[in-house]
Design a protein around this motif. Sequence first.
Motif, PDB file in Angstrom:
ATOM      1  N   ARG A 263      31.728  37.068  45.086  1.00 41.41           N
ATOM      2  CA  ARG A 263      32.722  37.666  45.878  1.00 41.41           C
ATOM      3  C   ARG A 263      33.825  36.908  44.972  1.00 41.41           C
ATOM      4  O   ARG A 263      35.160  37.557  45.262  1.00 41.41           O
ATOM      5  CB  ARG A 263      32.830  36.980  47.403  1.00 41.41           C
ATOM      6  CG  ARG A 263      32.765  35.455  47.552  1.00 41.41           C
ATOM      7  CD  ARG A 263      32.472  35.138  48.936  1.00 41.41           C
ATOM      8  NE  ARG A 263      33.431  35.501  49.841  1.00 41.41           N
ATOM      9  CZ  ARG A 263      34.686  34.988  50.072  1.00 41.41           C
ATOM     10  NH1 ARG A 263      35.221  34.009  49.114  1.00 41.41           N
ATOM     11  NH2 ARG A 263      35.508  35.342  50.799  1.00 41.41           N
ATOM     12  N   ASP A 264      33.775  35.856  44.698  1.00 38.48           N
ATOM     13  CA  ASP A 264      34.911  35.152  43.846  1.00 38.48           C
ATOM     14  C   ASP A 264      35.308  35.873  42.650  1.00 38.48           C
ATOM     15  O   ASP A 264      36.400  35.560  41.919  1.00 38.48           O
ATOM     16  CB  ASP A 264      34.663  33.638  43.616  1.00 38.48           C
ATOM     17  CG  ASP A 264      34.102  32.957  44.874  1.00 38.48           C
ATOM     18  OD1 ASP A 264      34.808  33.007  45.762  1.00 38.48           O
ATOM     19  OD2 ASP A 264      33.404  31.936  44.484  1.00 38.48           O
ATOM     20  N   GLU A 265      34.653  36.908  42.184  1.00 36.49           N
ATOM     21  CA  GLU A 265      35.251  37.606  41.004  1.00 36.49           C
ATOM     22  C   GLU A 265      35.916  38.851  41.714  1.00 36.49           C
ATOM     23  O   GLU A 265      36.706  39.376  41.027  1.00 36.49           O
ATOM     24  CB  GLU A 265      34.030  38.326  40.414  1.00 36.49           C
ATOM     25  CG  GLU A 265      33.065  37.362  39.923  1.00 36.49           C
ATOM     26  CD  GLU A 265      31.762  37.572  39.276  1.00 36.49           C
ATOM     27  OE1 GLU A 265      31.203  37.169  38.343  1.00 36.49           O
ATOM     28  OE2 GLU A 265      31.170  39.033  39.797  1.00 36.49           O
ATOM     29  N   VAL A 266      36.273  38.714  43.016  1.00 35.64           N
ATOM     30  CA  VAL A 266      37.015  39.971  43.505  1.00 35.64           C
ATOM     31  C   VAL A 266      38.756  39.471  43.540  1.00 35.64           C
ATOM     32  O   VAL A 266      38.830  38.346  44.456  1.00 35.64           O
ATOM     33  CB  VAL A 266      36.444  40.450  44.641  1.00 35.64           C
ATOM     34  CG1 VAL A 266      37.955  41.394  45.462  1.00 35.64           C
ATOM     35  CG2 VAL A 266      35.403  41.250  44.463  1.00 35.64           C
ATOM     36  N   ILE A 267      39.514  39.679  42.783  1.00 31.75           N
ATOM     37  CA  ILE A 267      41.091  39.341  42.825  1.00 31.75           C
ATOM     38  C   ILE A 267      41.659  40.401  43.538  1.00 31.75           C
ATOM     39  O   ILE A 267      41.670  41.537  43.140  1.00 31.75           O
ATOM     40  CB  ILE A 267      41.485  38.808  41.730  1.00 31.75           C
ATOM     41  CG1 ILE A 267      40.596  37.968  40.958  1.00 31.75           C
ATOM     42  CG2 ILE A 267      42.981  38.557  41.630  1.00 31.75           C
ATOM     43  CD1 ILE A 267      40.969  37.656  39.509  1.00 31.75           C
ATOM     44  N   PHE A 268      42.429  39.850  44.760  1.00 35.84           N
ATOM     45  CA  PHE A 268      43.350  40.955  45.296  1.00 35.84           C
ATOM     46  C   PHE A 268      44.817  41.087  44.553  1.00 35.84           C
ATOM     47  O   PHE A 268      45.319  39.953  44.385  1.00 35.84           O
ATOM     48  CB  PHE A 268      43.541  40.410  46.692  1.00 35.84           C
ATOM     49  CG  PHE A 268      42.390  41.092  47.772  1.00 35.84           C
ATOM     50  CD1 PHE A 268      41.639  42.328  47.316  1.00 35.84           C
ATOM     51  CD2 PHE A 268      41.822  40.032  48.519  1.00 35.84           C
ATOM     52  CE1 PHE A 268      40.538  42.544  48.282  1.00 35.84           C
ATOM     53  CE2 PHE A 268      40.892  40.510  49.524  1.00 35.84           C
ATOM     54  CZ  PHE A 268      40.122  41.859  49.231  1.00 35.84           C
ATOM     55  N   THR A 269      45.158  42.108  44.154  1.00 31.26           N
ATOM     56  CA  THR A 269      46.668  42.342  43.706  1.00 31.26           C
ATOM     57  C   THR A 269      47.183  43.280  44.643  1.00 31.26           C
ATOM     58  O   THR A 269      46.861  43.768  45.758  1.00 31.26           O
ATOM     59  CB  THR A 269      46.394  42.764  42.226  1.00 31.26           C
ATOM     60  OG1 THR A 269      45.722  44.096  42.241  1.00 31.26           O
ATOM     61  CG2 THR A 269      45.470  41.921  41.362  1.00 31.26           C
ATOM     62  N   LYS A 270      48.318  43.621  44.196  1.00 35.17           N
ATOM     63  CA  LYS A 270      48.937  44.685  44.872  1.00 35.17           C
ATOM     64  C   LYS A 270      48.859  46.147  44.650  1.00 35.17           C
ATOM     65  O   LYS A 270      49.038  47.190  45.452  1.00 35.17           O
ATOM     66  CB  LYS A 270      50.669  44.471  45.040  1.00 35.17           C
ATOM     67  CG  LYS A 270      51.437  44.909  44.073  1.00 35.17           C
ATOM     68  CD  LYS A 270      52.819  44.830  43.988  1.00 35.17           C
ATOM     69  CE  LYS A 270      53.873  45.181  42.923  1.00 35.17           C
ATOM     70  NZ  LYS A 270      53.578  44.243  41.841  1.00 35.17           N
ATOM     71  N   ASN A 271      48.190  46.298  43.396  1.00 40.42           N
ATOM     72  CA  ASN A 271      47.829  47.501  43.018  1.00 40.42           C
ATOM     73  C   ASN A 271      46.926  47.585  41.779  1.00 40.42           C
ATOM     74  O   ASN A 271      46.947  46.426  41.169  1.00 40.42           O
ATOM     75  CB  ASN A 271      48.883  48.761  42.980  1.00 40.42           C
ATOM     76  CG  ASN A 271      50.026  48.030  42.247  1.00 40.42           C
ATOM     77  OD1 ASN A 271      49.977  47.566  41.241  1.00 40.42           O
ATOM     78  ND2 ASN A 271      51.575  48.230  42.655  1.00 40.42           N
ATOM     79  N   ALA A 272      46.273  48.621  41.113  1.00 42.20           N
ATOM     80  CA  ALA A 272      45.749  48.722  39.760  1.00 42.20           C
ATOM     81  C   ALA A 272      46.440  48.278  38.653  1.00 42.20           C
ATOM     82  O   ALA A 272      46.188  47.673  37.749  1.00 42.20           O
ATOM     83  CB  ALA A 272      44.984  49.998  39.610  1.00 42.20           C
TER      84      ALA A 272
END
Length: 418
Positions: free
Chosen positions: A89-98
């Motif tokens: 799960r720690d490999e998933v970074i939330f950004t505002k878009n691609a």
Amino acid sequence: MTSHSFDVEKIREDFPIFSRELPDGRPLVYLDSGNSSQKPNQVIETMREHLALHYSNVGRAMHVLGAESTDAFENARDKVAGFVGAPSRDEVIFTKNASEALNLLAYSFGNPANTDPRFTLGPGDEIVISEMEHHSNIVPWQLLAQRTGATLKWFGVTDDGRLDYTPELITERTKIVSIAHQSNVLGTVNPVTEVAARAREAGALVALDASQSVPHHPVDVTALGADFVAFTGHKMVGPSGIGVLWGRTELLEAMPPFLGGGEMIEAVWMDRSTYAPIPHKFEAGTPPIVEAIGLGAAVDYLTEVGMEAVEAHERTLTAYALDALREVPTLRVIGPETLERRGGTVSFTLEGIHPHDVGQILDDQFGVAVRVGHHCARPLHLRFGIPATTRASFYLYNTTGEIDALVRGLHHVQKVFA
């Protein structure tokens, strides 16, 4: 709706927008999901409920609402990780878009703060992309080349809209190869595992723009062989304002922060700072909390429908559309005309008629929403010697009847300009 049978009419009932009428009582025929998808009640209500009953900032407040909001936000991260097969799960970074996800990645290359040799970049080093990329996967790499003096190279595109894959373009000087998993114009699904294998041989890292694949196909980031994968929420029945960068743990740990501020730190002194572990190192400030929770609800929705079922439905629609469009005189499909390695996006031109006119008549008289222009892929249109195309893109809620409406509209467009 169940995961055991694909009932498109039942699915359409989940999307309130399809219950509305356009002006003059026209039904909405939405064939622009490659641009942005519509949202089901399940996503809308999850977001509304969180805003109404649970909202607080995340990772900060030591009260009930803070705990509820943080749990919901981090639970969304778990759902996204599971959806794309991320090992952690720690490999998933939330950004505002691609776009932000790809800029975050490009920022790490050639950055003096990053001494890892895999990310050091200067004159003589190479970046490899392709001619079919969305601007989001071109401009960040152009900027990187300008900053560092590295050379930007690209795979071409064949006349039938396939990646002109020449393995020798990737050399021992290549540091990063970044290509689309699926083209947003051509619908082409690229041989990314083959490209990734060649990149590994050369010692290069691989990034994929999966904005057009994750919403439409089962995707396992590990099986793809990539080091980084970027995608966005608004194309996969989720809200706008939320995107994802997945990366391998050891690489993310080696990368410097992209943005500085609250919550991305471990400790701060006046002259220096240390940083939080991943993924929070890359999530400065108050994140898109409700949007992330909405993305988690979108993942739940697509998982319940079943991505194999979504893919199969779109395959049926695409086959139907390719056949139906052949009946339209002077229509030229830009991209593969068979189902082999292609998704549910069909771009085309009508001889002597500008796509803007096509789109306006389809919308004004038939309620058919398509995208017209260069679709943020101008170099690809230059490759084919055309300024623009009309693009119809399909999703789980579309029907063959809507494709019939598109074809009827195109016949009418031709009569108008005859």
